[in-house]
Design an enzyme around this catalytic site. Structure first.
Site, PDB file in Angstrom:
ATOM      1  N   LYS A   1      36.504  54.986  48.685  1.00  0.00           N
ATOM      2  CA  LYS A   1      37.825  55.249  49.275  1.00  0.00           C
ATOM      3  C   LYS A   1      37.812  56.548  50.096  1.00  0.00           C
ATOM      4  CE  LYS A   1      39.937  51.545  47.706  1.00  0.00           C
ATOM      5  NZ  LYS A   1      40.313  50.458  48.613  1.00  0.00           N
TER       6      LYS A   1
ATOM      7  N   ARG B   1      49.281  59.402  33.479  1.00  0.00           N
ATOM      8  CA  ARG B   1      48.744  60.248  34.560  1.00  0.00           C
ATOM      9  C   ARG B   1      49.670  60.302  35.773  1.00  0.00           C
ATOM     10  NH1 ARG B   1      43.313  56.848  36.516  1.00  0.00           N
ATOM     11  NH2 ARG B   1      44.384  55.509  37.989  1.00  0.00           N
TER      12      ARG B   1
ATOM     13  N   ARG C   1      35.641  56.727  37.955  1.00  0.00           N
ATOM     14  CA  ARG C   1      35.973  56.193  39.284  1.00  0.00           C
ATOM     15  C   ARG C   1      35.012  56.760  40.344  1.00  0.00           C
ATOM     16  NH1 ARG C   1      37.953  53.038  36.673  1.00  0.00           N
ATOM     17  NH2 ARG C   1      40.115  52.293  36.576  1.00  0.00           N
TER      18      ARG C   1
ATOM     19  N   ASP D   1      36.537  35.519  53.970  1.00  0.00           N
ATOM     20  CA  ASP D   1      35.770  36.485  53.174  1.00  0.00           C
ATOM     21  C   ASP D   1      35.485  37.695  54.058  1.00  0.00           C
ATOM     22  OD1 ASP D   1      33.935  37.973  51.777  1.00  0.00           O
ATOM     23  OD2 ASP D   1      32.570  36.297  51.362  1.00  0.00           O
TER      24      ASP D   1
ATOM     25  N   ARG E   1      42.002  45.222  34.340  1.00  0.00           N
ATOM     26  CA  ARG E   1      41.317  46.457  33.903  1.00  0.00           C
ATOM     27  C   ARG E   1      41.884  46.919  32.559  1.00  0.00           C
ATOM     28  NH1 ARG E   1      41.479  47.128  39.371  1.00  0.00           N
ATOM     29  NH2 ARG E   1      43.317  48.436  39.545  1.00  0.00           N
TER      30      ARG E   1
ATOM     31  N   TYR F   1      34.230  54.002  43.048  1.00  0.00           N
ATOM     32  CA  TYR F   1      35.496  53.665  43.711  1.00  0.00           C
ATOM     33  C   TYR F   1      35.941  54.836  44.603  1.00  0.00           C
ATOM     34  CZ  TYR F   1      40.374  52.119  44.161  1.00  0.00           C
ATOM     35  OH  TYR F   1      41.598  51.723  44.644  1.00  0.00           O
TER      36      TYR F   1
ATOM     37  N   THR G   1      49.274  45.575  39.410  1.00  0.00           N
ATOM     38  CA  THR G   1      48.850  44.365  40.132  1.00  0.00           C
ATOM     39  C   THR G   1      47.950  43.556  39.199  1.00  0.00           C
ATOM     40  OG1 THR G   1      46.833  45.391  40.995  1.00  0.00           O
ATOM     41  CG2 THR G   1      48.830  45.662  42.318  1.00  0.00           C
TER      42      THR G   1
END
Ligand code: NAD
Length: 249
Positions: free
Chosen positions: A155, A209, A148, A58, A192, A151, A186
């Protein structure tokens, strides 16, 4: 082979880009230490030449990461791949959401780099080079996307961390780069899409996009992973490398 004899650690290797990277690095001759929190999925990760060893780890647990690193011979390459996509605006983002995403997407890299760096510097002194690769995204300081916010903030932090590492260790044979993919097909992207109110439209929107007209496959990303962990990229450090199907043209 391009990674012959190198020891490379990869987090989030049970599925998606991490898994494909483990296989790609092993195919190029690396000894791969593949880790993930999902032991069951990880147990199916096997390569033909037995170059991959799998361990449940983890990345949010700094103590376990440090203990694990302490039991390992020095690394030549560290690929910090673990990350989570929060969906929503700032008003959808609770403080717990904020803390979780920063913990997994950014602080896990702090844990891994601190744990493995002394051995990597030692290794770089002997071999002439070692490489860290941190998973960022084109959704970051590079480009903003709706829903986003969190996120992108994590990043962008990864890119800052990467440049700081590159600046501090450029004179000691250690390179550090960030990888910034576009949208990659993925398992987590599929969930999602499935969670969207209209999944068919959501998939079309993700595809629309990207000017190349399709989602990336993990195999579109792994050649850059191999390159950035190999000695071929010995003159490349501190970069946020895009592989985005033309989004940022
Ligand atoms: P994914 O999201 O499908 O899988 C993530 C993996 O991380 C899972 O195997 C999961 O078990 C593991 N994981 C979760 N928490 C963990 C923890 N605490 N410790 C260790 N492992 C943990 O994989 P993906 O979509 O290939 O994403 C991998 C990375 O690439 C992420 O950092 C993601 O943000 C980034 N990325 C993905 C895309 C994309 O479109 N898929 C685009 C740009 C960047």
């Amino acid at each position: 082979m391009r990674l012959d004899g190198k020891r490379i650690f990869i987090s989030a290797a049970a599925q998606g880009i991490g898994r494909a990277s483990a296989l790609a690095c092993a195919a190029e001759g690396a000894r791969v230490i593949a880790t993930d929190i999902d032991a069951e999925a990880l147990s199916t990760l096997v390569d033909e030449d037995n170059r991959i060893e799998c361990h449940r780890l983890d990345m949010r647990d700094g103590g376990s990461v440090a203990a694990f690193a302490g039991r390992q011979p020095p690394l030549d390459g560290l690929f910090n791949c673990a990350g989570f996509v929060h969906n929503g605006t700032i008003l959808d983002c609770s403080e717990d959401d904020w803390d979780f995403s920063f913990d997994l997407n950014v602080k896990s890299m702090y844990h891994a780099i601190r744990a493995f760096l002394p051995g990597m510097l030692e290794q770089a002194g002997k071999t002439g080079g070692a490489a860290i690769l941190n998973m960022a995204s084109m959704a970051s300081s590079i480009k903003g996307f709706p829903n986003r916010l969190l996120y992108g903030a994590t990043k962008a932090a990864v890119i800052g961390l990467t440049k700081g590492m590159a600046a501090d260790y450029v004179g000691r044979g250690l390179r550090c780069n960030a990888l910034c993919p576009g949208t990659v097909d993925t398992p987590s992207l599929r969930s999602r899409i499935a969670a969207a109110p209209d999944p068919v439209q959501a998939e079309k929107d993700f595809i629309a996009r990207q000017p190349v007209g399709r989602l990336a496959q993990a195999s579109d990303i792994t050649p850059l992973v191999v390159y950035l962990l190999s000695d071929e990229s010995r003159f490349v450090t501190g970069q946020a490398v895009l592989v985005d199907g033309g989004v940022t043209i």
